[in-house]
Design an enzyme around this catalytic site. Sequence first.
Site, PDB file in Angstrom:
ATOM      1  N   ASP A  71      10.583  30.603   0.297  1.00  0.00           N
ATOM      2  CA  ASP A  71      10.295  32.017   0.023  1.00  0.00           C
ATOM      3  C   ASP A  71      11.005  32.960   0.985  1.00  0.00           C
ATOM      4  O   ASP A  71      11.596  33.969   0.593  1.00  0.00           O
ATOM      5  CB  ASP A  71       8.795  32.308   0.181  1.00  0.00           C
ATOM      6  CG  ASP A  71       7.943  31.684  -0.881  1.00  0.00           C
ATOM      7  OD1 ASP A  71       6.707  31.706  -0.713  1.00  0.00           O
ATOM      8  OD2 ASP A  71       8.493  31.151  -1.863  1.00  0.00           O
ATOM      9  N   HIS A  72      10.939  32.646   2.261  1.00  0.00           N
ATOM     10  CA  HIS A  72      11.332  33.674   3.246  1.00  0.00           C
ATOM     11  C   HIS A  72      12.809  33.686   3.571  1.00  0.00           C
ATOM     12  O   HIS A  72      13.284  34.600   4.257  1.00  0.00           O
ATOM     13  CB  HIS A  72      10.405  33.603   4.458  1.00  0.00           C
ATOM     14  CG  HIS A  72       8.986  33.870   4.045  1.00  0.00           C
ATOM     15  ND1 HIS A  72       8.598  35.094   3.541  1.00  0.00           N
ATOM     16  CD2 HIS A  72       7.914  33.073   3.951  1.00  0.00           C
ATOM     17  CE1 HIS A  72       7.323  35.030   3.191  1.00  0.00           C
ATOM     18  NE2 HIS A  72       6.889  33.823   3.408  1.00  0.00           N
TER      19      HIS A  72
ATOM     20  N   ARG B 242      18.145  43.429   2.574  1.00  0.00           N
ATOM     21  CA  ARG B 242      19.364  44.241   2.448  1.00  0.00           C
ATOM     22  C   ARG B 242      19.903  44.269   1.022  1.00  0.00           C
ATOM     23  O   ARG B 242      20.888  44.950   0.753  1.00  0.00           O
ATOM     24  CB  ARG B 242      20.460  43.660   3.357  1.00  0.00           C
ATOM     25  CG  ARG B 242      20.325  44.015   4.815  1.00  0.00           C
ATOM     26  CD  ARG B 242      20.641  45.478   5.056  1.00  0.00           C
ATOM     27  NE  ARG B 242      20.573  45.782   6.476  1.00  0.00           N
ATOM     28  CZ  ARG B 242      21.613  45.657   7.285  1.00  0.00           C
ATOM     29  NH1 ARG B 242      22.768  45.174   6.827  1.00  0.00           N
ATOM     30  NH2 ARG B 242      21.511  45.956   8.568  1.00  0.00           N
TER      31      ARG B 242
ATOM     32  N   HIS C  29       9.929  38.337  -2.702  1.00  0.00           N
ATOM     33  CA  HIS C  29      10.934  37.437  -2.127  1.00  0.00           C
ATOM     34  C   HIS C  29      11.632  36.651  -3.238  1.00  0.00           C
ATOM     35  O   HIS C  29      12.681  37.080  -3.703  1.00  0.00           O
ATOM     36  CB  HIS C  29      10.378  36.527  -1.010  1.00  0.00           C
ATOM     37  CG  HIS C  29       9.006  35.970  -1.229  1.00  0.00           C
ATOM     38  ND1 HIS C  29       8.669  35.248  -2.339  1.00  0.00           N
ATOM     39  CD2 HIS C  29       7.890  36.022  -0.467  1.00  0.00           C
ATOM     40  CE1 HIS C  29       7.403  34.863  -2.230  1.00  0.00           C
ATOM     41  NE2 HIS C  29       6.895  35.339  -1.118  1.00  0.00           N
TER      42      HIS C  29
ATOM     43  N   GLU D  77       5.140  27.923  -7.309  1.00  0.00           N
ATOM     44  CA  GLU D  77       3.859  28.571  -7.020  1.00  0.00           C
ATOM     45  C   GLU D  77       3.784  29.871  -7.802  1.00  0.00           C
ATOM     46  O   GLU D  77       4.764  30.628  -7.860  1.00  0.00           O
ATOM     47  CB  GLU D  77       3.734  28.872  -5.527  1.00  0.00           C
ATOM     48  CG  GLU D  77       3.503  27.653  -4.692  1.00  0.00           C
ATOM     49  CD  GLU D  77       3.255  28.009  -3.240  1.00  0.00           C
ATOM     50  OE1 GLU D  77       3.654  29.085  -2.805  1.00  0.00           O
ATOM     51  OE2 GLU D  77       2.665  27.176  -2.523  1.00  0.00           O
TER      52      GLU D  77
ATOM     53  N   THR E 276       0.258  37.959   2.846  1.00  0.00           N
ATOM     54  CA  THR E 276       0.498  36.579   2.414  1.00  0.00           C
ATOM     55  C   THR E 276      -0.771  36.082   1.721  1.00  0.00           C
ATOM     56  O   THR E 276      -1.770  36.800   1.681  1.00  0.00           O
ATOM     57  CB  THR E 276       0.863  35.669   3.615  1.00  0.00           C
ATOM     58  OG1 THR E 276       1.167  34.359   3.129  1.00  0.00           O
ATOM     59  CG2 THR E 276      -0.275  35.577   4.610  1.00  0.00           C
TER      60      THR E 276
ATOM     61  N   GLU F 201      -4.182  21.641  -3.415  1.00  0.00           N
ATOM     62  CA  GLU F 201      -3.525  21.909  -2.139  1.00  0.00           C
ATOM     63  C   GLU F 201      -4.505  22.691  -1.285  1.00  0.00           C
ATOM     64  O   GLU F 201      -4.896  23.818  -1.641  1.00  0.00           O
ATOM     65  CB  GLU F 201      -2.224  22.685  -2.327  1.00  0.00           C
ATOM     66  CG  GLU F 201      -1.547  22.946  -0.980  1.00  0.00           C
ATOM     67  CD  GLU F 201      -0.139  23.489  -1.095  1.00  0.00           C
ATOM     68  OE1 GLU F 201       0.537  23.236  -2.116  1.00  0.00           O
ATOM     69  OE2 GLU F 201       0.282  24.186  -0.146  1.00  0.00           O
TER      70      GLU F 201
ATOM     71  N   GLY G  26       0.828  28.247   6.770  1.00  0.00           N
ATOM     72  CA  GLY G  26       0.787  28.591   8.193  1.00  0.00           C
ATOM     73  C   GLY G  26       1.083  27.451   9.142  1.00  0.00           C
ATOM     74  O   GLY G  26       1.028  27.616  10.362  1.00  0.00           O
TER      75      GLY G  26
ATOM     76  N   GLY H 151       6.703  26.459   4.992  1.00  0.00           N
ATOM     77  CA  GLY H 151       7.832  27.344   4.751  1.00  0.00           C
ATOM     78  C   GLY H 151       8.087  28.338   5.855  1.00  0.00           C
ATOM     79  O   GLY H 151       9.084  28.255   6.576  1.00  0.00           O
ATOM     80  N   HIS H 152       7.159  29.275   6.012  1.00  0.00           N
ATOM     81  CA  HIS H 152       7.428  30.416   6.908  1.00  0.00           C
ATOM     82  C   HIS H 152       7.882  29.961   8.294  1.00  0.00           C
ATOM     83  O   HIS H 152       8.905  30.429   8.818  1.00  0.00           O
ATOM     84  CB  HIS H 152       6.180  31.298   7.014  1.00  0.00           C
ATOM     85  CG  HIS H 152       6.385  32.517   7.849  1.00  0.00           C
ATOM     86  ND1 HIS H 152       6.018  32.579   9.172  1.00  0.00           N
ATOM     87  CD2 HIS H 152       6.956  33.714   7.553  1.00  0.00           C
ATOM     88  CE1 HIS H 152       6.342  33.756   9.661  1.00  0.00           C
ATOM     89  NE2 HIS H 152       6.906  34.473   8.702  1.00  0.00           N
TER      90      HIS H 152
HETATM   91  C1  LIG Z   1       0.272  29.592  -1.335  1.00  0.00           C
HETATM   92  C2  LIG Z   1       0.824  29.683   0.030  1.00  0.00           C
HETATM   93  O1  LIG Z   1       0.161  29.489   1.004  1.00  0.00           O
HETATM   94  C3  LIG Z   1       2.237  29.977   0.203  1.00  0.00           C
HETATM   95  O2  LIG Z   1       2.978  28.979  -0.326  1.00  0.00           O
HETATM   96  C4  LIG Z   1       2.564  31.246  -0.487  1.00  0.00           C
HETATM   97  O3  LIG Z   1       3.904  31.241  -0.844  1.00  0.00           O
HETATM   98  C5  LIG Z   1       2.293  32.356   0.479  1.00  0.00           C
HETATM   99  O4  LIG Z   1       2.872  33.523  -0.028  1.00  0.00           O
HETATM  100  P1  LIG Z   1       4.093  34.164   0.795  1.00  0.00           P
HETATM  101  O5  LIG Z   1       5.183  33.170   0.800  1.00  0.00           O
HETATM  102  O6  LIG Z   1       4.395  35.394   0.030  1.00  0.00           O
HETATM  103  O7  LIG Z   1       3.547  34.402   2.180  1.00  0.00           O
HETATM  104  N1  LIG Z   2       1.535  26.461  -0.101  1.00  0.00           N
HETATM  105  C1  LIG Z   2       1.971  26.577   1.269  1.00  0.00           C
HETATM  106  C2  LIG Z   2       3.447  26.791   1.315  1.00  0.00           C
HETATM  107  O1  LIG Z   2       4.150  26.558   0.351  1.00  0.00           O
HETATM  108  C3  LIG Z   2       4.069  27.259   2.560  1.00  0.00           C
HETATM  109  O2  LIG Z   2       3.217  28.147   3.246  1.00  0.00           O
HETATM  110  P1  LIG Z   2       3.829  28.735   4.607  1.00  0.00           P
HETATM  111  O3  LIG Z   2       4.240  27.570   5.460  1.00  0.00           O
HETATM  112  O4  LIG Z   2       5.005  29.576   4.230  1.00  0.00           O
HETATM  113  O5  LIG Z   2       2.698  29.528   5.210  1.00  0.00           O
END
Ligand SMILES: CC(=O)[C@@H](O)[C@H](O)COP(=O)(O)O
Ligand SMILES: NCC(=O)COP(=O)(O)O
Length: 244
Positions: A9-10, A18, A50, A70, A100, A151, A195, A216-217
Site C-alpha cells: 500500500d504505502h 506527487r 494509495h 484487501e 488506517t 486475519e 502494525g 506492510g507499513h
Molecule cells: C487491514 C490492515 O490492517 C491493513 O492491511 C490495511 O491495509 C490498513 O490500511 P492502510 O494500508 O490504509 O493503513
Molecule cells: N492486514 C495487515 C496488512 O496487510 C499490513 O498492515 P501494516 O503492516 O501495513 O500495518
Amino acid sequence: MLRLGVNIDHVATIRNARGTPWPDALRAARIAEDAGADGITAHLREDRRHISDADIEALIEGLRLPLNLEMAATAEMQTIALRHKPHAVCLVPEKREERTTEGGLDVAGNENALAHYIEPLRAAGSRVSLFIGHHPNQIRAAARVGAAVVELHTGAFCDYDTEGRIEERDQELKGLQEGAALAASLGLEVHAGHGLTFDTVGPIAAIPEVMELNIGHFLIAESVFTGLGPAITEMRRRMEEARE
Ligand SMILES: CC(=O)[C@@H](O)[C@H](O)COP(=O)(O)O
Ligand SMILES: NCC(=O)COP(=O)(O)O
C-alpha cells in the site's frame, strides 16, 4: 511454514504524494517476490488514497505470487473482486476519515449480509479472509458465514508495545493466542497483521496456529534506509527465529 504477505500500500502512498509514476507498486511487488515474500497484499480503499484500480490490474497481470486483495464489503469492491478473481480477498472495515484500519470487521453484527456477500467470491474461487479482532464471538461468526481464513488484527498489541504499556500488551497477546487456537479449532486458517515491526513480530510469529503474517507499513518505512529486499529478508529471519 509461516508465510509472509508483503503489503505494498504505502509504496503507492509515496507515489500519490506527487502524482508521478514512481515508485511503481508492481516493481515493489516484484522485489518482494525476489526477496522471498510468499504473497502480496494490496488494499484497494474506497478513497483510493494509495492503491489504485490500475495497480490492482497491473498486479493481477504481472505478479508471480498470489495476490491478497484487501477491500471493504461493498458492492463496488465485490464487482472489482469478481472481475479480477484474485487468489484471496480479505474483507476489512473501512472509514474514509480513518488514518488506517482502526478495528476488526464486525462479523457477529452482520452475519446474514456477510454470508451472502462472501458466497459469490468463494464461488469465483477466491479464498475469503475476514480481518477481525480476537474476540470469540467474532471468530465463531467468521466460521458461520463461510470464511476460509481469519486475519487477527495485531494493531492494539503493537500500539501497546510501542507505548510501553506492557501489562495491556501482554493481555492483548493472550487474547490473540487464545483467538488463534479457537479459530483453528473451528477449521479456520489463521493469519495476523497490522502494525507489525521487527520488534513486535516475534510473539505473533510464535503463535503456532498462525500460518501467515501480512506486513506492510513498517517494511516500506524500513526500505527507505535498507532497501525493500533486505527489509523483507530480515523480517523473514525474525519470523523463522520466533518459530525455532
Ligand atoms: C487491514 C490492515 O490492517 C491493513 O492491511 C490495511 O491495509 C490498513 O490500511 P492502510 O494500508 O490504509 O493503513
Ligand atoms: N492486514 C495487515 C496488512 O496487510 C499490513 O498492515 P501494516 O503492516 O501495513 O500495518
